[in-house]
Scaffold this active site. Structure first.
Site, short mmCIF file in Angstrom:
data_model
loop_
_atom_site.label_atom_id
_atom_site.label_comp_id
_atom_site.label_asym_id
_atom_site.label_seq_id
_atom_site.Cartn_x
_atom_site.Cartn_y
_atom_site.Cartn_z
N ASP A 19 -15.89 -31.68 10.06
CA ASP A 19 -14.80 -31.31 9.25
C ASP A 19 -14.17 -32.43 8.52
OD1 ASP A 19 -15.31 -28.68 10.28
OD2 ASP A 19 -13.42 -28.76 11.63
N GLY A 45 -16.81 -26.89 13.43
CA GLY A 45 -18.23 -25.72 13.48
C GLY A 45 -17.50 -24.86 14.61
N ALA A 257 -8.47 -23.75 14.12
CA ALA A 257 -9.60 -23.41 15.24
C ALA A 257 -8.72 -22.57 16.15
CB ALA A 257 -10.09 -24.56 15.91
N ALA A 258 -7.86 -21.84 15.96
CA ALA A 258 -7.28 -20.94 17.07
C ALA A 258 -7.86 -19.98 17.08
CB ALA A 258 -5.63 -20.42 16.07
N GLY A 259 -8.51 -19.37 16.28
CA GLY A 259 -9.57 -18.13 16.37
C GLY A 259 -10.65 -18.58 17.43
N ASP A 260 -11.29 -19.95 17.41
CA ASP A 260 -12.16 -20.31 18.04
C ASP A 260 -11.86 -20.60 19.63
OD1 ASP A 260 -14.17 -20.34 16.12
OD2 ASP A 260 -13.42 -22.38 15.41
N GLY A 295 -6.36 -30.51 13.59
CA GLY A 295 -7.78 -30.55 13.77
C GLY A 295 -8.41 -29.41 14.61
#
Length: 319
Positions: A19, A45, A257-260, A295
């Protein structure tokens, strides 16, 4: 259902990116130049993020992916191994660049992302078949859609034939006209509202519409849906009953990246034997914690961070 104490085996199949992140006052409009600051290169990713999160949350995490034969690829691979992720099936692709994501994060923590897939789109059916023993030994298989759709589709069919529960994070949402219907064969779909809207063509506006979206996904073939509602929590639909799972209130710094974190926590808790309702609550907390750091992979939560947030909110963790 209480969770078992043994480290659960979770196999993640997906993407690895570097990223390239810039903070800015706001996301640029078309044709606009915005002066940003605080440029960073951060491992990311969706697949790698979820693998890192699963490992941090106590899973015996195995990863199936591809990186390029460039410096980014080596950095990404070294970092994942250092965390304890089994990378025996992360292949280095000669003559191809690693995936990269260009990310702008605004003052409210919201973001805009453009991805160049690189080696991620070389992940093949043959790679999945080669990882069959790894998949067979897992409790849960977690996938996203930053890899070729036919590869994801094959992985879903293979994992299900091996008796492994499959969770599909429907991101990025593909064009329904060209999307393999096999993707709906995953045991649990975890889209957000925008992704669910793309997949179903239904409007998004409030609780009632969220239920319509979840029901529409079930009509397309999804057995169970955990619809991510962001600051509103999540919505479970098992084909018969709806359940709203409450959110955890935080002041976000970066939602990248909350959804990850959500999907990884859902996978780990399911692998440990938690009910879907318990898993969704735990996943809500994981997603909230991930918003508190800048991040992607650096923001992936630890069990202690999730436990602290849940207890502060009056929820006793099942773990």
């Amino acid at each position: 259902m209480a969770m078992t104490s043994a480290a659960p085996a979770v196999v993640v199949i997906g993407s690895v990116n570097m990223d390239l992140v810039v903070r800015a006052p706001h996301v640029p409009a078309p044709g606009e130049t915005v002066l940003g600051s605080d440029f960073r290169t951060i491992p990311g990713g969706k697949g790698a993020n979820q693998a890192v999160a699963a490992a941090r949350l106590g899973a015996d995490c195995r990863f199936v992916a591809r990186v390029g034969d460039d410096p980014f690829g080596q950095t990404l691979l070294t970092g994942m191994k250092a965390i304890g992720i089994n990378c025996n099936h992360v292949n280095v692709t000669e003559g191809v660049a690693s995936g990269v994501a260009l990310i702008v994060v605004d003052e409210l923590g919201e973001n805009a992302i453009t991805v160049a897939s690189g080696a991620n789109y070389r992940l093949s059916i043959e790679d999945i078949e080669a990882a069959k023993p790894l998949i067979a030994s897992a409790k849960v298989c977690l996938l996203q859609l930053e890899i070729p759709l036919e590869t994801a589709s094959y992985a879903i069919r293979l994992a299900k034939s091996l008796g492994v529960e499959v969770i599909l994070d429907c991101a990025p949402a593909p064009d329904p006209a060209t999307m393999p219907r096999t993707l709906f064969d995953a045991d649990i779909l975890t889209p957000n509202e925008t992704e669910a809207q793309i997949l179903t063509g239904e409007p998004v506006a409030g609780k009632r519409e969220a239920k319509i979206l979840a029901a529409a996904l079930a009509e397309h073939g999804a057995r169970q849906v955990v619809l991510k509602l962001g600051e509103k929590g999540s919505l479970i639909f098992d084909g018969h009953h709806f359940e709203h799972v409450p959110p955890f209130k935080v002041k976000p710094i970066d939602t990248t990246a909350a959804g990850d974190a959500f999907s990884a926590a859902l996978a780990v808790s399911r692998a440990k034997g938690m009910s879907l309702s318990e898993s969704a609550l735990y996943a809500n907390a994981a997603g909230a914690v991930a918003c508190l750091k800048f991040g992607a992979q650096p923001a992936m939560p630890t069990p202690d961070e999730i436990r602290t947030l849940m207890m502060r909110s009056g929820n006793e963790p099942a773990a």
